[in-house]
Design a protein around this motif. Structure first.
Motif, PDB file in Angstrom:
ATOM      1  N   PRO A   6       0.680  -1.119  -0.031  1.00  0.00           N
ATOM      2  CA  PRO A   6      -0.083  -0.129  -0.096  1.00  0.00           C
ATOM      3  C   PRO A   6       0.757   1.275   0.033  1.00  0.00           C
ATOM      4  N   ARG A   7       0.413   2.208  -0.838  1.00  0.00           N
ATOM      5  CA  ARG A   7       1.284   3.494  -0.733  1.00  0.00           C
ATOM      6  C   ARG A   7       0.500   4.584   0.174  1.00  0.00           C
ATOM      7  N   ASP A   8       1.378   5.683   0.552  1.00  0.00           N
ATOM      8  CA  ASP A   8       0.834   6.620   1.234  1.00  0.00           C
ATOM      9  C   ASP A   8      -0.123   7.529   0.282  1.00  0.00           C
ATOM     10  N   PRO A  20     -18.121  11.996  -2.895  1.00  0.00           N
ATOM     11  CA  PRO A  20     -18.734  10.878  -3.322  1.00  0.00           C
ATOM     12  C   PRO A  20     -18.749   9.788  -2.356  1.00  0.00           C
ATOM     13  N   HIS A  21     -17.293   9.568  -1.930  1.00  0.00           N
ATOM     14  CA  HIS A  21     -17.418   8.538  -0.895  1.00  0.00           C
ATOM     15  C   HIS A  21     -17.951   8.184   0.311  1.00  0.00           C
ATOM     16  N   ARG A  22     -18.511   9.496   0.846  1.00  0.00           N
ATOM     17  CA  ARG A  22     -19.481   9.364   1.876  1.00  0.00           C
ATOM     18  C   ARG A  22     -20.584   8.668   1.549  1.00  0.00           C
ATOM     19  N   ALA A  43     -12.587  -1.571   6.908  1.00  0.00           N
ATOM     20  CA  ALA A  43     -11.218  -2.141   6.296  1.00  0.00           C
ATOM     21  C   ALA A  43     -10.630  -1.088   5.058  1.00  0.00           C
ATOM     22  N   GLY A  44      -9.993  -0.415   5.145  1.00  0.00           N
ATOM     23  CA  GLY A  44      -9.422   0.608   4.199  1.00  0.00           C
ATOM     24  C   GLY A  44     -10.311   1.947   4.749  1.00  0.00           C
ATOM     25  N   CYS A  45      -9.914   2.375   5.857  1.00  0.00           N
ATOM     26  CA  CYS A  45     -10.982   3.326   6.690  1.00  0.00           C
ATOM     27  C   CYS A  45     -10.552   4.860   6.073  1.00  0.00           C
ATOM     28  N   GLY A  46      -9.295   5.032   5.507  1.00  0.00           N
ATOM     29  CA  GLY A  46      -9.005   6.477   4.780  1.00  0.00           C
ATOM     30  C   GLY A  46      -9.003   7.342   6.006  1.00  0.00           C
ATOM     31  N   THR A  47      -9.722   8.390   5.854  1.00  0.00           N
ATOM     32  CA  THR A  47      -9.910   9.545   6.792  1.00  0.00           C
ATOM     33  C   THR A  47     -10.630   9.354   7.825  1.00  0.00           C
ATOM     34  N   ARG A  49     -14.120   8.972   7.663  1.00  0.00           N
ATOM     35  CA  ARG A  49     -15.565   9.634   7.665  1.00  0.00           C
ATOM     36  C   ARG A  49     -16.360   8.611   7.754  1.00  0.00           C
ATOM     37  N   VAL A  50     -16.308   7.601   7.063  1.00  0.00           N
ATOM     38  CA  VAL A  50     -17.487   6.107   7.162  1.00  0.00           C
ATOM     39  C   VAL A  50     -17.138   5.615   8.524  1.00  0.00           C
ATOM     40  N   THR A  51     -15.924   5.692   8.996  1.00  0.00           N
ATOM     41  CA  THR A  51     -15.706   4.970  10.266  1.00  0.00           C
ATOM     42  C   THR A  51     -16.548   5.725  11.477  1.00  0.00           C
ATOM     43  N   VAL A  66      -8.765   0.198   9.837  1.00  0.00           N
ATOM     44  CA  VAL A  66      -7.536  -0.214   9.501  1.00  0.00           C
ATOM     45  C   VAL A  66      -7.312   0.295   8.063  1.00  0.00           C
ATOM     46  N   ASP A  67      -6.013   0.993   8.012  1.00  0.00           N
ATOM     47  CA  ASP A  67      -5.561   1.563   6.693  1.00  0.00           C
ATOM     48  C   ASP A  67      -4.226   1.198   6.263  1.00  0.00           C
ATOM     49  N   GLY A  68      -3.633   0.968   4.942  1.00  0.00           N
ATOM     50  CA  GLY A  68      -2.282   0.869   4.706  1.00  0.00           C
ATOM     51  C   GLY A  68      -1.591   2.178   4.522  1.00  0.00           C
ATOM     52  N   ALA A  71      -0.431   8.243   6.491  1.00  0.00           N
ATOM     53  CA  ALA A  71      -1.099   9.610   6.608  1.00  0.00           C
ATOM     54  C   ALA A  71      -2.582   9.609   6.645  1.00  0.00           C
ATOM     55  N   MET A  72      -3.337   8.610   6.125  1.00  0.00           N
ATOM     56  CA  MET A  72      -4.676   8.378   6.323  1.00  0.00           C
ATOM     57  C   MET A  72      -4.964   8.345   7.596  1.00  0.00           C
ATOM     58  N   ILE A  73      -4.457   7.365   8.289  1.00  0.00           N
ATOM     59  CA  ILE A  73      -4.780   6.737   9.680  1.00  0.00           C
ATOM     60  C   ILE A  73      -4.164   7.957  10.638  1.00  0.00           C
ATOM     61  N   VAL A  88      -2.265   0.964  11.152  1.00  0.00           N
ATOM     62  CA  VAL A  88      -1.724   0.837   9.851  1.00  0.00           C
ATOM     63  C   VAL A  88      -1.508  -0.466   9.391  1.00  0.00           C
ATOM     64  N   GLN A  89      -2.160  -1.080   8.563  1.00  0.00           N
ATOM     65  CA  GLN A  89      -2.006  -2.545   8.179  1.00  0.00           C
ATOM     66  C   GLN A  89      -2.240  -2.552   6.625  1.00  0.00           C
ATOM     67  N   ASP A  90      -1.533  -3.564   5.968  1.00  0.00           N
ATOM     68  CA  ASP A  90      -1.646  -4.109   4.633  1.00  0.00           C
ATOM     69  C   ASP A  90      -3.105  -5.098   4.912  1.00  0.00           C
ATOM     70  N   LEU A  91      -4.157  -4.777   4.246  1.00  0.00           N
ATOM     71  CA  LEU A  91      -5.169  -5.756   4.505  1.00  0.00           C
ATOM     72  C   LEU A  91      -5.064  -7.171   3.916  1.00  0.00           C
ATOM     73  N   THR A  92      -4.053  -7.139   3.024  1.00  0.00           N
ATOM     74  CA  THR A  92      -3.847  -8.629   2.491  1.00  0.00           C
ATOM     75  C   THR A  92      -2.946  -9.450   3.576  1.00  0.00           C
ATOM     76  N   SER A 105     -16.292  -1.878   4.103  1.00  0.00           N
ATOM     77  CA  SER A 105     -15.376  -1.408   3.509  1.00  0.00           C
ATOM     78  C   SER A 105     -15.741  -0.643   2.044  1.00  0.00           C
ATOM     79  N   THR A 106     -15.138   0.564   1.934  1.00  0.00           N
ATOM     80  CA  THR A 106     -15.711   1.488   0.841  1.00  0.00           C
ATOM     81  C   THR A 106     -14.566   1.928   0.062  1.00  0.00           C
ATOM     82  N   ALA A 107     -14.490   1.892  -1.374  1.00  0.00           N
ATOM     83  CA  ALA A 107     -13.781   2.504  -2.234  1.00  0.00           C
ATOM     84  C   ALA A 107     -12.270   1.783  -2.060  1.00  0.00           C
ATOM     85  N   THR A 108     -11.992   0.664  -1.500  1.00  0.00           N
ATOM     86  CA  THR A 108     -10.611   0.423  -1.139  1.00  0.00           C
ATOM     87  C   THR A 108     -10.244  -1.191  -1.998  1.00  0.00           C
TER      88      THR A 108
HETATM   89  C1  LIG Z   1     -10.239   5.869  -1.828  1.00  0.00           C
HETATM   90  S1  LIG Z   1      -9.739   5.601  -0.153  1.00  0.00           S
HETATM   91  C2  LIG Z   1     -11.047   5.022   0.545  1.00  0.00           C
HETATM   92  C3  LIG Z   1     -11.007   5.610   2.022  1.00  0.00           C
HETATM   93  C4  LIG Z   1     -12.420   5.449   2.872  1.00  0.00           C
HETATM   94  N1  LIG Z   1     -12.711   4.021   2.870  1.00  0.00           N
HETATM   95  C5  LIG Z   1     -13.339   6.168   2.248  1.00  0.00           C
HETATM   96  O1  LIG Z   1     -14.509   5.845   1.850  1.00  0.00           O
HETATM   97  O2  LIG Z   1     -13.159   7.628   2.059  1.00  0.00           O
HETATM   98  C6  LIG Z   1      -9.025   3.995  -0.654  1.00  0.00           C
HETATM   99  C7  LIG Z   1      -8.336   3.495   0.800  1.00  0.00           C
HETATM  100  O3  LIG Z   1      -7.793   2.255   0.799  1.00  0.00           O
HETATM  101  C8  LIG Z   1      -6.593   2.274   1.523  1.00  0.00           C
HETATM  102  N2  LIG Z   1      -5.683   0.980   0.832  1.00  0.00           N
HETATM  103  C9  LIG Z   1      -5.340   0.581  -0.418  1.00  0.00           C
HETATM  104  N3  LIG Z   1      -4.887  -0.544  -0.532  1.00  0.00           N
HETATM  105  C10 LIG Z   1      -4.600  -0.906   0.827  1.00  0.00           C
HETATM  106  C11 LIG Z   1      -4.056  -2.143   1.462  1.00  0.00           C
HETATM  107  N4  LIG Z   1      -3.609  -3.225   0.838  1.00  0.00           N
HETATM  108  N5  LIG Z   1      -4.162  -2.261   2.821  1.00  0.00           N
HETATM  109  C12 LIG Z   1      -4.982  -1.416   3.752  1.00  0.00           C
HETATM  110  N6  LIG Z   1      -5.237  -0.063   3.123  1.00  0.00           N
HETATM  111  C13 LIG Z   1      -5.343   0.025   1.689  1.00  0.00           C
HETATM  112  C14 LIG Z   1      -5.852   3.398   1.040  1.00  0.00           C
HETATM  113  O4  LIG Z   1      -4.656   3.772   1.733  1.00  0.00           O
HETATM  114  C15 LIG Z   1      -7.014   4.351   0.885  1.00  0.00           C
HETATM  115  O5  LIG Z   1      -6.908   5.047   2.241  1.00  0.00           O
END
Ligand SMILES: C[S@@+](CC[C@H](N)C(=O)[O-])C[C@H]1O[C@@H](n2cnc3c(N)ncnc32)[C@H](O)[C@@H]1O
Length: 282
Positions: A6-8, A20-22, A43-47, A49-51, A66-68, A71-73, A88-92, A105-108
């Motif tokens: 996962p990148r920052d 839109p994500h909300r 799973a992939g909570c970003g900043t 808002r949905v959490t 959890v997010d990879g 900066a998001m966390i 901060v974790q990789d979901l895989t 999980s949304t948009a992840t």
């Molecule tokens: C478009 S954002 C969505 C964030 C949030 N769920 C939302 O709806 O606003 C995608 C998120 O997925 C996270 N992400 C992508 N690959 C991931 C991975 N392998 N493990 C954990 N988080 C990951 C990114 O860091 C990012 O915060």
């Protein structure tokens, strides 16, 4: 950074533009039936808002985000109450102290290449009978962006940077997703596509922060603005940029009859009941 790690993300801009994500997140949460005392994972909570909305639904429970992206966390930690556990974790490679009753999980998921491993990890994180409800980009998602990038990447100066690299979005279809959910140990699975076009208010910031992050990671910093503008110009019609979002909704219940099988990459799930039983016991 390994290519599939996962990148920052640029969290403060993401927080501002991710309107839109909300709405998508509200739809996912609306599919849940909750008592209010569950352990729940975003799973992939970003900043966050949905959490935050998830927290309102389980006032007597426990919420984990959890997010990879560190900066998001960090951004989520600024806005969410301290009771929310942020990791901060990789979901895989997800590891939780104790299983949860619900995963949302949304948009992840479309940012993750291997959905077999992902769904296996999420099944392991759930209690037997626990529920997964999620949404991500699905087959056909932002086809106009994919096509625009396809045109640009054959032209100088972008051709050299993208040589030998494919867009890393994983826009899966519903049938393959249902099959993967079953193979990971989910029952009562469903997956379906839903067109959700979005007119962008700040197209440059949105494309840069939400859509093109992994492309920009392959370009030098000084080229980022030019690449984003080139994509924006390809998409603009009469001064408006509309993204042709297609969402993949998916859900499943963690099977209650034993441990969820974790499918290894490339491993075939046996088809006969006898072989499947032996495979599940292994
Ligand atoms: C478009 S954002 C969505 C964030 C949030 N769920 C939302 O709806 O606003 C995608 C998120 O997925 C996270 N992400 C992508 N690959 C991931 C991975 N392998 N493990 C954990 N988080 C990951 C990114 O860091 C990012 O915060």
């Amino acid at each position: 950074m390994a290519d599939d790690a996962p990148r920052d993300w640029e969290a403060s801009t993401y927080d501002r533009v991710s309107t839109p994500h909300r709405a998508w997140g509200a739809d996912v949460l609306g599919r849940l039936t909750l008592r209010g005392d569950e352990r729940a994972l975003d799973a992939g909570c970003g900043t966050g808002r949905v959490t935050a909305e998830l927290l309102r639904l389980v006032p007597d429970g426990h919420v984990i985000g959890v997010d990879g992206s560190p900066a998001m966390i960090a951004q989520a930690g600024r806005v969410l109450p301290r009771e929310v556990e942020l990791l901060v974790q990789d979901l895989t490679a997800l590891v939780l102290d104790a299983p949860v009753d619900v995963v949302v999980s949304t948009a992840t998921f479309h940012w993750i290449a291997d959905h077999d491993v992902l769904f296996g990890r999420l099944a392991e994180a759930l209690v037997a009978g626990g529920r997964l409800e999620a949404q991500c980009g699905g087959a056909g998602n932002i086809a106009s962006v994919v096509a625009a990038i396809g045109r640009l990447r054959t032209r100088a100066p972008w051709d050299a940077a993208f040589l030998g690299w494919e867009d890393d979005w994983n826009f899966a279809g519903p049938e393959e997703t249902e099959a993967r959910l079953r193979a990971a140990g989910f029952v009562d699975v469903s997956a379906w596509l839903e067109p959700r076009p979005v007119v962008l208010e700040d197209a440059h910031a949105f494309l840069r922060t939400v859509v093109l992050g992994s492309h920009l990671a392959r370009l030098p910093e000084e080229a980022h603005d030019d690449f984003v503008e080139a994509v924006r110009e390809e998409l603009e019609v009469d001064g408006v940029v509309t993204l042709d979002y297609v969402r993949l909704n998916l859900g499943g219940t963690r099977a209650s009859d034993g441990a969820a099988p974790v499918q290894l990459p490339g491993e075939a799930v046996p088809e006969s009941p006898e072989d499947l039983a032996a495979w599940l016991r292994a």
